[in-house]
Design a protein around this motif. Structure first.
Motif, PDB file in Angstrom:
ATOM      1  N   ASN A   1      -2.104  -1.514  14.586  1.00  0.00           N
ATOM      2  CA  ASN A   1      -2.205   0.063  14.247  1.00  0.00           C
ATOM      3  C   ASN A   1      -3.166   0.489  13.124  1.00  0.00           C
ATOM      4  OD1 ASN A   1      -1.060   1.650  16.227  1.00  0.00           O
ATOM      5  ND2 ASN A   1       1.133   1.137  15.305  1.00  0.00           N
TER       6      ASN A   1
ATOM      7  N   ASN B   1       0.386   3.447  18.454  1.00  0.00           N
ATOM      8  CA  ASN B   1       0.216   4.695  18.365  1.00  0.00           C
ATOM      9  C   ASN B   1      -0.744   5.220  19.535  1.00  0.00           C
ATOM     10  OD1 ASN B   1       1.769   4.897  16.165  1.00  0.00           O
ATOM     11  ND2 ASN B   1      -0.032   5.052  14.764  1.00  0.00           N
TER      12      ASN B   1
ATOM     13  N   ASP C   1      -5.447   8.712  21.383  1.00  0.00           N
ATOM     14  CA  ASP C   1      -6.106  10.281  20.951  1.00  0.00           C
ATOM     15  C   ASP C   1      -5.580  10.658  19.716  1.00  0.00           C
ATOM     16  OD1 ASP C   1      -7.741  10.503  23.234  1.00  0.00           O
ATOM     17  OD2 ASP C   1      -5.939  10.601  24.581  1.00  0.00           O
ATOM     18  N   ALA C   2      -4.292  10.374  19.589  1.00  0.00           N
ATOM     19  CA  ALA C   2      -3.462  10.786  18.371  1.00  0.00           C
ATOM     20  C   ALA C   2      -4.286   9.992  17.205  1.00  0.00           C
ATOM     21  CB  ALA C   2      -2.234  10.602  18.269  1.00  0.00           C
TER      22      ALA C   2
ATOM     23  N   LYS D   1      -7.665  11.298  16.573  1.00  0.00           N
ATOM     24  CA  LYS D   1      -7.497  12.699  15.984  1.00  0.00           C
ATOM     25  C   LYS D   1      -7.215  12.433  14.473  1.00  0.00           C
ATOM     26  CE  LYS D   1      -6.752  16.549  18.766  1.00  0.00           C
ATOM     27  NZ  LYS D   1      -6.562  16.152  20.068  1.00  0.00           N
TER      28      LYS D   1
ATOM     29  N   VAL E   1      -6.242  16.518  12.832  1.00  0.00           N
ATOM     30  CA  VAL E   1      -4.894  16.778  13.339  1.00  0.00           C
ATOM     31  C   VAL E   1      -4.482  18.119  12.865  1.00  0.00           C
ATOM     32  CG1 VAL E   1      -2.373  15.923  13.144  1.00  0.00           C
ATOM     33  CG2 VAL E   1      -4.202  14.246  13.084  1.00  0.00           C
ATOM     34  N   SER E   2      -4.693  18.382  11.829  1.00  0.00           N
ATOM     35  CA  SER E   2      -4.131  19.640  11.304  1.00  0.00           C
ATOM     36  C   SER E   2      -5.436  20.714  10.852  1.00  0.00           C
ATOM     37  CB  SER E   2      -3.380  19.492  10.206  1.00  0.00           C
ATOM     38  OG  SER E   2      -3.900  18.881   9.096  1.00  0.00           O
TER      39      SER E   2
ATOM     40  N   GLN F   1     -13.712  23.301  21.684  1.00  0.00           N
ATOM     41  CA  GLN F   1     -13.318  23.782  20.535  1.00  0.00           C
ATOM     42  C   GLN F   1     -14.530  23.208  19.731  1.00  0.00           C
ATOM     43  OE1 GLN F   1      -9.933  22.356  18.655  1.00  0.00           O
ATOM     44  NE2 GLN F   1      -9.466  24.118  17.683  1.00  0.00           N
TER      45      GLN F   1
END
Lengths: 75, 1259
Positions: B772, B818, B821-822, B825, B831-832, B923
């Motif tokens: 990971n 994991n 895509d996460a 990101k 992410v945020s 976006q």
């Protein structure tokens, strides 16, 4: 057991065979129980590992989603 | 079960049997050695404690048993002292020394020294007493047996062997005592302190202390004492010769099982010979001549085993004893004296044989184990089957023992024959002793061979241990049957003969054997057995039924029976009353055979213990001897010199696929060593050291393994992604880009509970964690690489993300990773935050590089870099310096992909825009466009505005469209003159153009991105269509007399039916719950209506730009005539006409063209502004250049006006006119979309013809 024909010195020996067989049966059974415990152990570990994996996955997802959601609030 | 309930035995046993039926699934492939959480071993060895129960045996043998029991206790004690010596670590080195006599705390130091060392010294003292006791006991025994009366008596094999074991013990203790200098040092430190403090008050203690000092200081003390004491016993040499001979015989006939026993035999032979060889007195060479011993045979054996392992890294060289003999004669030892290497150093030679044996045995075992596991038995096994299983078990034990011996013998030989820089080039000059003995002492092949053999040992041990219950049952039953058949049936014949011949001596022994172990059916001896009175059986035979039991003889019972039988057939020299000759030859042969076979019964009945002793490889780790040699420089050796790690690491380094699945076996050696430290050495510190090493090694192991697994899958993914034709062409050019060699990591990845030092380790989880992190880093590297380059790198970025996605997919099959895509990101810092690193860099590059430095060309639909940049060079971050497997996988792949992607680095075109769309998403694009619009705004209200204002001032007040009469040269001349100030404006061709180009590029970017986005969307929709019940209409060929539409409807219905199962909404409604159905419906609606209302980004962009143009500067003053300005130069389009005139003028040979420097972005900027200001028509009508073109069309002149080729000017004007027209039409298409429907006809404001004022008033 016809004890009349059995010489006296023979009786304990004869009995010893029976006793030891009995002990072997018990020993064998204990062995089986230990074998069972050992395979139960590995099996459990394997299943717990799988469960752990699933929990970890969920945990990470929640963490990720939390991070995403917090963004929504702060903006 | 309620308490108090009575459980019967049958019930209890049934309950145990039921355990077998519980399914206990374990999905992991077994590539691990045997590891038990609970280890159960029942030991029924009584050490002859129950000898008195066997009243029917002969007193002589019970007496021997008593002595043996005592000797066994001595052996055990000796073992403890051996362990003490081997594991002795120097204490005195750690104790502070008294430096001078004036030191104030000197008494305290001495006191503490005594306090600390006292318990250890006590042990040493005990050891000294033990030496004396053991030597005395041994000599007493020898004296007793060598007594003139006794000498001719029968001495059993087991007894001689026990004496041999004692000899072995003396040899071992002596060697250990010689080796340990630290013991002596510790004792002298203690003695110094004790003498100072005057602890030893009484005479006896002083004497003992003196003796111990001498004892420890004198080399070879034990063997010399023993030898001198033996020398005083008359005839001891014959007894020792018997011991040596029995060892030789057992060695030759393979009458041993465990590796330690074999080594013991060899040591006893050598040490025994040494004991028998005296300067004055017995001489082994003379004995050899008298054929009392056979030196030739021993010579060969001692060559076979030059180094006999003792503990860990301690060896004994048996031949050295012979060499140290006072009468040593090298000519009698040709093999040992030869310079050929000992066979024990050659494992590779026998590897093939080991493999064959292993394969053969595994197949046999598999057959039995499958049968035992899968079939439910109706009847108990037959005698035949029991025999087969017993033989199989024994065969397995012997194989295991053999392989363990080979491993240990090779290891011992290597330890005593270290390499050096001459023999091994890799060995550095400064390599320390232990390193030369382990790390550099094995070739690759030898390491692999060791790994393989260890794997075989451990693998087979596991298999056999799983079969233990089956084996034990068969073994006990077989031995019982064999024994009872022998005593109840066979022994009748010799008994009958002895009775007949009235040989009471033999008869008594046979009866005694029979009575000792017979187990009659139903406890009743058959009545009137004719054999007992020496008569023949009746003609129909005398039938004896032998019972069946699941139990073997007890250890004492077995000993007594075997010893008494041995006494019947004994034929050793010196024993006078041999009974062998009195008996039938056939009977003797059967008894001999029984005696030989029953030798192994003891081992078989203790199957569990034998199995573990045969597979004990724990000593590969221990290195107390070499640690002692470093004289305290080393507290412990690093893992690189440790055998278990050397082997593990070898697999990791070579990545050999055939060895990969063995990797846990060398690691299991630590389990063995730790077990030995706890159970045999009983030393906490040794266990701690093993544990510390394991902690270190295991981290390394997981790191290296995970790293190479990641690299492997990355390489695989990279290879899959590499263009096939590219690969083929490279191949034909002689460059091979190879796929990774298939490796069996899957098996390792499935390991969820690896046992190491009693801990259960989820290897899968550990590797998952690492992978990971590695993937995360890999994505990060990809993005960082992008950030380090210009915007063309976006294509490579997408490729890198794809290769990571593929790697993720390949490994995701085995590991918990994991969501990709996460991860993306996260790496993208998205992410945020609303936009990530990629978006930011794209925007950055657009602003800093793309807008100012790229030139658009509609013909290729590409941007290329300008020939001459007006901006400073961009400073970007340095590309990350990551290892190859974080990029494409291998160096070669990196090179290939870099080459492929370099094709995309020279321009920015459709592929880049498509990629930007995919990577940025809605976006990201929204952000980029929004920011671009801000840039445009800043231009239009800043730089561009200022330039326009300035230039407007330079513009002539009026500029006419000259009449055709002037001819085109005239017109050109006129404009040149009128616009002279304008043309001469210094910043015009640089800064002004640059500014407008940037605006144009920004507009173009928005246009092209929308085009790319639309294509992507269409892809999406087409992919989604089958699941949304959108089926393309099939072609129905026209036919006469057929309704095409009706047929089409019918076909459509059929198709709809056919693909009904694909309709997502429908399926979810049917199978899912309400919420799911709702979500599916919404999703469907969203997809369906995505492009419905035909919103256009570009249109909005234009509208927004329009809104920036509020300044009156752009529009100019309203026309004085109320209709339009014709000659007045106050509107933007007039300015643009002047600009256009400037760039239509051809340039010199060495100058760059406007197209090269600015591209069509410039034209786009002008056209967009003109259109948005609503000046398009006026521009087209009143443009200077267009006018010139029109005039030239008529007169077709090709003059040279002030050094300017008219023809060239006109050509350029024509070209730009076409371009402008194209741009206008594109813009109008976007801008007029909404209007066209509402207002189909263009509104024209009609002006009445102008009326003369005089006339007007008249009316």
């Amino acid at each position: 057991m016809s004890e009349k024909q059995q010489p006296v010195h023979q009786r304990p020996l004869q009995q010893d065979w029976a006793n030891r067989e009995y002990i072997e049966v018990i020993t064998g059974s204990i062995k089986k129980i230990t074998d069972f415990l050992n395979s139960f152990d590995t099996s459990c570990r394997s299943r717990l590992a799988t469960l752990n994996q699933k929990l970890t996955e969920l945990e990470r997802r929640v963490e990720y989603i939390e991070a995403r959601v917090v963004k929504g609030e702060s903006l | 079960m309620a308490s108090g309930d009575k459980v019967t035995l049958t019930n209890a046993l049934e309950n145990v049997d039921v355990l077998d039926d519980l399914p206990l699934p374990d999905q992991q492939p077994c590539i691990e050695a045997l590891s038990l959480s609970v280890h159960y071993r029942a030991d029924f060895d009584t050490n002859f404690e129950d000898k008195n129960a066997f009243v029917t045996s002969q007193a002589k043998y019970t007496e021997q048993a008593t002595v043996q029991a005592d000797l066994n206790l001595i052996l055990e004690e000796g073992q403890e002292y051996a362990v003490m010596l081997y594991t002795w670590r120097c204490c005195s080195r750690a104790i502070p020394q008294v430096k001078s006599n004036e030191q104030p705390n000197r008494t305290e130091i001495y006191q503490k020294t005594v306090e600390v060392l006292q318990p250890h010294v006590n042990k040493l003292m005990d050891f000294m007493f033990f030496q004396k006791k053991a030597i005395d006991l041994f000599c007493d025994e020898v004296r007793r047996l060598c007594h003139r009366e006794k000498r001719t008596d029968f001495v059993s094999e087991a007894y001689l062997l026990t004496l041999g074991k004692l000899i072995n013990m003396f040899a071992e203790l002596d060697e250990l005592k010689n080796m340990k200098a630290s013991v002596r040092n510790d004792y002298s430190a203690y003695r110094r302190a004790a003498q100072f403090l005057k602890v030893m008050a009484d005479q006896q203690a002083m004497q003992n202390s003196q003796n111990l000092s001498m004892n420890l200081a004198t080399q070879n003390k034990i063997r010399d004492t023993l030898k001198s004491m033996l020398a005083e016993i008359q005839g001891y040499d014959d007894l020792l010769a018997d011991v040596v001979n029995i060892c030789l015989a057992m060695y030759e006939r393979d009458m041993y099982l465990e590796p330690a026993e074999k080594h013991m035999l060899v040591k006893v032979m050598a040490f025994g010979l040494f004991m028998m060889d005296m300067e004055k007195g017995p001489n082994i060479y003379r004995m050899n001549e008298k054929k009392k011993i056979n030196l030739a045979k021993i010579d060969k054996i001692l060559k076979q085993l030059e180094m006999v392992p003792l503990y860990g890294d301690m060896m004994i060289a048996p031949y050295n004893y012979i060499k140290n003999g006072p009468n040593f004669d090298p000519s009698k030892w040709p093999a040992c004296e030869s310079s050929q290497p000992s066979p024990q150093s050659n494992l590779l030679g026998s590897l093939e044989l080991i493999r064959d044996r292993h394969m053969e045995y595994i197949s046999q075992l598999a057959r039995q184990s499958n049968e035992a596991n899968t079939t439910m038995r109706e009847a108990p096994r037959s005698d035949q089957e029991n025999r087969q299983l017993t033989e199989l078990a024994l065969k397995g034990l012997r194989l295991l023992s053999r392989w363990t011996q080979q491993v240990m013998e090779l290891y011992s030989w290597k330890l005593m024959n270290p390499t050096d820089p001459h023999a091994n080039k890799e060995c550095p000059e400064k390599a320390e002793e232990y390193e030369r003995a382990t790390r550099y002492n094995y070739s690759t092949e030898e390491k692999f061979a060791l790994i393989e053999v260890i794997a075989m040992i451990k693998g087979l041990q596991l298999l056999m241990s799983r079969m233990e219950a089956v084996f034990m049952d068969a073994i006990r039953r077989h031995i019982y049957t064999e024994l009872q058949e022998f005593v109840q049936k066979f022994l009748r014949e010799p008994l009958r003969k002895a009775t007949k011949k009235r040989n009471d001596f033999i008869r008594v022994i046979i009866m005694s054997v029979r009575d000792t172990c017979v187990d009659w059916l139903r406890g009743t001896e058959p009545v009137d057995d004719p054999a007992l009175i020496g008569k023949k059986d009746p003609s129909d035979g005398f039938n004896i039924k032998v019972p069946h039991r699941n139990v073997g003889p007890s250890s004492t019972q077995l000993y007594i029976v075997r010893t008494m039988l041995e006494s019947l057939i004994d034929e050793r020299a010196g024993v006078k009353k041999s009974m062998r000759k009195e008996m039938d030859e056939g009977h003797v042969a059967v008894i001999e055979e029984f005696h030989r076979r029953s030798f192994f019964w003891g081992y078989l009945l203790n199957f569990n213990a034998s199995l573990f002793n045969c597979c004990d490889l724990s000593q590969l780790w221990y290195r107390e001897f070499f640690l002692e040699l470093t004289m305290g420089k080393r507290i412990q050796f690093p893992i690189e010199m440790s055998m278990p790690w050397i082997l593990t690491d070898h697999i990791l380094e070579t990545k050999d696929p055939s060895m990969m699945e063995f990797i846990l076996y060398p690691l299991d050696l630590y389990n063995d060593s730790a077990q030995y430290a706890l159970m045999r050495f009983r030393k906490q510190f040794l266990y701690d050291e093993v544990e510390a090493e394991v902690n270190l090694c295991f981290d390394q192991f997981v790191f290296k393994l995970s790293d190479q697994i990641f690299a492997y899958y990355k390489h695989l993914a990279g290879s899959i992604m590499l263009d096939k034709r590219f690969r083929a062409e490279c191949m034909s050019a002689g460059e091979k880009i190879s796929y990774p060699v298939a490796n069996r990591y899957q098996t390792l990845l499935k390991q969820r509970h690896v046992q190491l030092l009693g801990r259960s380790i989820d290897l899968n989880r550990l590797i998952s964690q690492f992978v990971n992190a590695a993937l995360q880093k890999s994505i990060d590297v990809a993005i960082s690489r992008f950030e380090a380059g210009d915007i063309t790198g976006i294509i490579e970025l997408e490729g890198l993300l794809e290769v990571n996605r593929l790697t993720h997919k390949l490994m995701g099959e085995y590991l918990l990773l994991n969501d990709f895509d996460a991860m993306l990101k996260e790496a993208n810092h998205n992410v945020s935050a609303p936009y990530g690193r990629i978006t930011l860099h794209v925007f950055w590059e657009l602003n800093m590089d793309f807008l100012p430095n790229y030139c658009y060309n509609a013909a290729t639909n590409r941007f290329v870099k300008t020939k001459l940049t007006f901006e400073k060079d961009q400073k970007r971050d340095k590309p990350p310096n990551a290892s190859v497997h974080y990029v494409w996988g291998t160096r070669r792949l990196n090179h290939s992909f870099t080459t492929i992607y370099s094709l995309y680095s020279g321009f920015i075109g459709a592929p880049h825009f498509r990629t930007i769309c995919r990577l940025l998403g809605y976006q990201g694009i929204a952000v980029v466009i929004e920011e671009l619009l801000k840039t445009v705004e800043s231009f239009l209200t800043g730089t561009a505005h200022d330039y326009v204002a300035t230039l407007m001032r330079v513009m002539p007040d009026q500029c006419k469209l000259l009449r055709f009469d002037y001819g085109s040269p005239g017109v050109l001349h006129y404009y040149q003159a009128t616009l002279a100030d304008f043309i001469q404006y210094p910043d015009l061709r640089t800064e002004v153009f640059q500014t407008f180009k940037s605006i144009g590029n920004a507009v173009l970017f928005c246009l092209l991105v929308e085009q790319a986005l639309t294509q992507e969307e269409v892809y999406d929709l087409k992919h989604a269509a089958p699941f949304q019940n959108m089926i393309p209409k099939p072609y129905i060929p026209p036919k006469e007399g057929k309704d095409r539409e009706a047929e089409a409807k019918q076909v459509m219905k059929q198709l709809e039916k056919k693909y009904a199962a694909l309709k997502v909404v429908h399926v979810i409604e049917k199978l899912g719950n309400k919420t799911q159905a709702l979500i599916a419906k919404d999703g469907d609606l969203l997809t369906r209506e995505r492009l419905c209302c035909g919103l256009s980004i570009f249109e909005i962009v234009l509208k927004r730009i329009e809104s920036f143009l509020t300044d009156p500067l752009w529009h100019g003053e309203p026309p004085a005539n109320g209709v339009m300005n014709i000659d007045k130069c106050n509107e933007f389009h007039r300015l643009w006409s002047a600009i256009q005139f400037v760039y239509c003028i051809p340039i010199g040979d060495n100058e760059f063209t406007v197209e090269e420097l600015f591209g069509e972005g410039l034209n786009w900027a002008g056209c967009v502004l003109i259109t948005l200001l609503g000046q398009q028509r006026r521009f087209e009508a009143l443009d200077f250049c267009y006018h010139l073109l029109k005039v030239n069309r008529v007169d077709m002149k090709e003059e040279n006006v002030k050094g300017i080729q008219l023809k060239k000017v006109v050509d350029r004007i024509r070209k730009f006119q076409i371009l402008n027209n194209q741009i206008f039409s594109v813009l109008n298409k976007y801008l007029r979309t909404g209007d066209s429907e509402v207002m189909p006809t263009e509104h024209v404001r009609c002006f009445p013809p102008p009326i003369h004022q005089s006339m007007a008033t008249a009316i």
